[in-house]
Design a protein around this motif. Structure first.
Motif, mmCIF file in Angstrom:
data_model
loop_
_atom_site.group_PDB
_atom_site.id
_atom_site.type_symbol
_atom_site.label_atom_id
_atom_site.label_comp_id
_atom_site.label_asym_id
_atom_site.label_seq_id
_atom_site.Cartn_x
_atom_site.Cartn_y
_atom_site.Cartn_z
ATOM 1 N N ILE A 101 0.212 38.667 23.578
ATOM 2 C CA ILE A 101 -0.059 37.244 23.430
ATOM 3 C C ILE A 101 1.222 36.445 23.690
ATOM 4 N N ASP A 139 2.671 38.024 16.561
ATOM 5 C CA ASP A 139 3.188 39.384 16.444
ATOM 6 C C ASP A 139 2.734 40.269 17.596
ATOM 7 N N SER A 140 1.814 39.788 18.412
ATOM 8 C CA SER A 140 1.375 40.596 19.542
ATOM 9 C C SER A 140 2.205 40.259 20.770
ATOM 10 N N LYS A 141 2.819 41.289 21.303
ATOM 11 C CA LYS A 141 3.668 41.076 22.474
ATOM 12 C C LYS A 141 2.836 40.553 23.642
ATOM 13 N N ASP A 166 8.562 36.778 16.859
ATOM 14 C CA ASP A 166 7.701 37.944 16.632
ATOM 15 C C ASP A 166 6.834 37.875 15.385
ATOM 16 N N ASP A 211 0.331 32.216 15.296
ATOM 17 C CA ASP A 211 -0.775 33.117 15.004
ATOM 18 C C ASP A 211 -1.005 33.070 13.489
ATOM 19 N N MET A 263 -0.118 37.896 10.678
ATOM 20 C CA MET A 263 1.155 38.465 11.103
ATOM 21 C C MET A 263 1.792 39.189 9.919
ATOM 22 N N PRO A 264 2.597 40.207 10.219
ATOM 23 C CA PRO A 264 3.309 40.861 9.119
ATOM 24 C C PRO A 264 4.435 39.960 8.598
#
Lengths: 122, 704
Positions: free
Chosen positions: A14, A10-12, A33, A53, A56-57
């Motif tokens: 990364i 979810d981290s752009k 995402d 990851d 994450m949401p």
């Protein structure tokens, strides 16, 4: 043969790093995402390896792995968990969900590529 | 392909979003903290935000940020798992931690040393929330293989293992995969391949576990292996090869000698030799010697379709739209002059053109519009800091956070709002003991609200403090020579003395609001934005400062009017109605003042021609048109003009940078015929004409 990687984070930041590092390493990189997005892309990408990851949401990494493993066709798909977690219980949980291995952030390029190579046939 | 500088840029951009999400989440938790009614997912989101910042920061070697984020994250994690109950105390600390995290991010971005100050204290307080827990975590870390440490520096385990170098030993590895090994995506062959990179490898397989071909399952491995590897590396490194399958297999590793080889199965072993020389193609390629380019995958693919656009481009677009609006006015004028406006087709096209120009303008404005939420969040921090420094407890409330305002306006509001908020805490609120004796709650309230009202944005800062001490303000103003000692001022006029340059009521200059700027700076900053600021105060109950701003700085809908032969523009948003008065509705008050009766309400009449000095005395009102305008605080005036020409969009051209601030004039515009017309600020104009003559000295002093 170029190996296809599906990277879910979810981290752009990364995602960009993974894309950069893995493209340089000769992989074909696809990114998603979050868990839900990842599962959607899984079908159309047909990756040789998945990197996900944990935090994450919408759907977390454990959920992603469980959902992937629940499909017979992906029962042996290598899945790497990418996480900053150092705690043992998270790795155990990832393993129980069906993760193949893990890479701890911050990864350096070599370590990441090494981790992928050790679980893929390419 | 992204360079690392670009990724770094992405990281800090993302940090901004994450910090906002963090603040948001904490505020949301704040609201439900008393009865623990907040959504657990919010705690999760807050945790993720900090976690993501940590993850990215580690990649860029921002150690201090990583360590602090880790500390913070640990606290949030135990809140998430229910080990730590979120109470107000904890939340307050989290807010401070978020502030400090923000500081660290900024320091990292600007490559400067992070602010020292209270960080140590903060770290201690954070770890204080987790008795014994952090220590435990640390131990666990140091016990783990270096790989699992989040800290960028890898710990070399090899140093601790005696005799680990250069001596080649033979290790015997007995490996029996469990069923889960294959179903987790692991492959024994790949393990052997990796093992073979450590040294000469011999593999023998035992197929004894396979009962019959029919009983085989694809995802089940029933073979056991015995491996012999000659290597100068340690047992630890062999174990590391099996790192991923730990717990998914039986693994025995012993050093050298067939004696250590397993026992009962030996006789059953069907020997199988595998050529296992290290394979060159299994060598790891480093990041730089790229093997193949690899098609760049699905580009971006974000869930929400947004693009980040350079602000300069948007500004250019705005300018061009402005020119377009002027051009459209010129075109209309030309067509009118040529006397062909009656042409049906032409006028339809022209109307279409006008509509399109308006649509474009509105769309471009929408691009620039942003919610005031980030601005308000910044102010939450100011309140926290101010309340800490002043020793006054303050509760911060916001309202209308989603109100959208032009980006430039938001940016330029930061300083004035900061000052106003500090003032509200520092001067507005009383000390806790004073509040108690006044029968109020010890914790004061500072409220920040935003709303759209009649085409403008109203932003209010209010406190529930003691209100303005008018006597004191009056005396100070006299003392400083700002007003004559015999002035008789209305309450609201006394309150507005605070905005005079060189006014400061603080008896001791505190290190908070007394930072060398007064409220006059606030006012001039707001005026530069085409706004107004007013102050309302109730003794004992508090003070409200209200800022009224235009929605945009570029274009407005105006009524073009004739005032004693001069063309002027009145913003439509201010006009409630226009009317031609019946002579019997007009009443004289004294020699100078006139009022008009509008639906049984008396409204003062302001002749724009007189106010702006285009004529010396009022002409007969029955000949004129009255524009009824209303202020933010529901005062009404009737502006008298000679004639209404037109109603149209006009481009705002600021006067201040080119000329200077003129009371009552908001800006200027260019008309279709190329002439310049002034855009008036109706409220300001009316208020000025309203003032009794004795306070004209204030007016005189205000024009800089």
């Amino acid at each position: 043969m170029t190996l296809k990687v599906l990277a879910i984070d979810d981290s752009k930041t990364i995602r960009e790093m993974l894309r950069h590092t893995l493209s340089q390493g000769g992989f074909e990189v696809h990114v998603a995402d979050d868990g839900v997005d990842g599962l959607e892309k899984l079908e159309c990408v047909g990756p040789d390896v998945v990197i996900t990851d944990i935090n994450m949401p919408r759907l977390d990494g454990f959920g992603v792995i469980e959902k992937i493993r629940s499909q017979k066709v992906y029962s042996a798909l290598p899945i790497l968990v990418l996480t900053t977690e150092s705690a043992q219980d998270l790795k155990e949980r990832a393993k129980n969900s069906g993760a193949t291995g893990w890479v701890v952030k911050p990864f350096d390029d070599e370590k990441l590529i090494h981790a992928i190579k050790r679980i893929t046939v390419g | 392909m992204s360079s690392s500088a670009e990724i770094r840029h992405t990281f800090f951009q993302e940090c901004d979003d994450l910090l906002e999400a963090l603040d948001d989440g904490l505020c949301e938790i704040d609201e439900g903290v008393s009865d623990q009614s907040f959504d657990p997912e919010t705690v999760n989101a807050v945790f993720r935000a900090v976690h993501s910042i940590k993850g990215g920061a580690a990649a860029f070697g921002l150690d201090e940020l990583v360590q602090f984020a880790h500390q913070f994250e640990t606290v949030l994690d135990s809140m998430r798992s229910g080990n730590l109950i979120a109470n107000e105390e904890v939340l307050k600390l989290c807010h401070r931690a978020a502030d400090y995290l923000n500081d660290l991010v900024v320091a990292g971005r600007d490559d400067v040393d992070p602010p020292k100050g209270s960080s140590q204290d903060l770290v201690e307080k954070l770890s204080g929330l987790l008795p014994g827990k952090l220590e435990a975590k640390k131990e666990e870390n140091s016990g783990a293989i270096g790989d699992f440490n989040f800290a960028p520096a890898a710990i070399s385990i090899m140093d601790d293992v005696p005799g680990a170098v250069s001596v080649v030993s033979t290790y015997v590895v007995k490996f029996r995969p469990h069923k889960t090994l294959v179903s987790s995506g692991n492959d024994p062959l790949l393990l052997f391949r990796e093992l073979s990179e450590l040294g000469e490898l011999k593999v023998s397989a035992d197929f004894g576990g396979i009962e019959s071909l029919e009983s085989l399952e694809v995802d089940e491995c029933r073979i056991t292996w015995s491996l012999e590897v000659d290597t100068n590396l340690s047992e630890l490194e062999i174990r590391e090869v099996f790192e991923f399958v730990d717990g998914m297999c039986d693994l025995e590793i012993s050093k050298s000698g067939p004696a250590a080889l397993g026992n009962e199965q030996e006789t059953n072993l069907n020997q199988l030799e595998v050529d296992a020389n290290p394979r060159s193609d299994a060598k790891i390629s480093s990041g730089n010697d790229s093997v193949g380019r690899g098609k760049s995958g699905s580009s971006g693919g974000g869930a929400n379709a947004t693009v980040r656009v350079n602000l300069e481009l948007v500004d250019r677009l705005i300018n061009m739209v402005g020119e377009l609006v002027i051009n459209q006015a010129v075109l209309t004028q030309c067509i009118d002059d040529a006397g062909v406006l009656d042409n049906g087709e032409l006028s339809t096209s022209l109307a279409e053109f006008k509509n399109l120009a308006r649509d474009i303008q509105e769309s471009v404005m929408a691009i620039r519009a942003q919610s005031v939420k980030p601005l308000f969040q910044r102010m939450a921090r100011i309140v926290r800091e101010a309340s800490e420094l002043s020793g006054k407890e303050a509760l911060f409330e916001t309202e209308g956070e989603t109100t959208e305002v032009d980006k430039t306006i938001i940016e330029r509001l930061v300083d004035p709002l900061t000052h106003m908020i500090r003032n509200a805490v520092d001067h507005g609120l009383e000390a806790p003991d004073l509040r108690r004796s006044a029968g109020k709650l010890e914790t004061g309230k500072v409220k920040l609200s935003a709303a759209h009202r009649s085409g403008r944005v109203i932003i209010e800062v209010s406190d529930d403090g003691s209100g303005i001490n008018r006597e004191k303000v009056f005396n100070i103003a006299v003392e400083k020579g700002l007003i004559p000692a015999d002035s008789s001022l209305k309450d609201s006029e006394i309150d507005n003395l605070l905005f005079l340059p060189g006014f400061s009521t603080a008896e001791k200059v505190s290190n908070l609001s007394g930072r060398g700027v007064g409220m006059d700076v606030v006012r001039s900053a707001i005026q530069k934005l085409g706004g107004r600021v007013n102050i309302f105060s109730k003794p004992g109950a508090g003070t409200t400062m209200s800022i009224s701003l235009p929605l945009t700085l570029a274009v407005l809908d105006g009524m073009v009017v004739d005032v004693a032969g001069q063309t002027m523009v009145v913003p439509i948003t201010a006009i409630v109605e226009t009317l031609r008065p019946d002579p019997e509705d007009i009443h004289k008050l004294g020699s100078e003042n006139t009022v008009v009766s509008v639906r049984n309400k008396l409204v003062p009449v302001v002749d724009l021609g007189v106010v702006f000095g285009h004529r010396s005395s009022a002409v007969s009102l029955s000949e004129m048109v009255l524009l009824l305008v209303e202020s933010d605080d529901a005062m009404s005036w009737a502006l008298a003009v000679d004639q209404i020409f037109d109603q149209r969009q006009v481009v705002i051209k600021g006067l201040e940078s080119n000329y200077g601030y003129v009371p009552g004039v908001a800006a200027a515009t260019i008309l279709g015929d190329g002439n310049i017309a002034l855009i008036i600020d109706p409220e300001e104009t009316a208020r000025r004409s309203d003032k009794p003559s004795e306070s004209m000295s204030i007016l005189a002093m205000e024009g800089k």
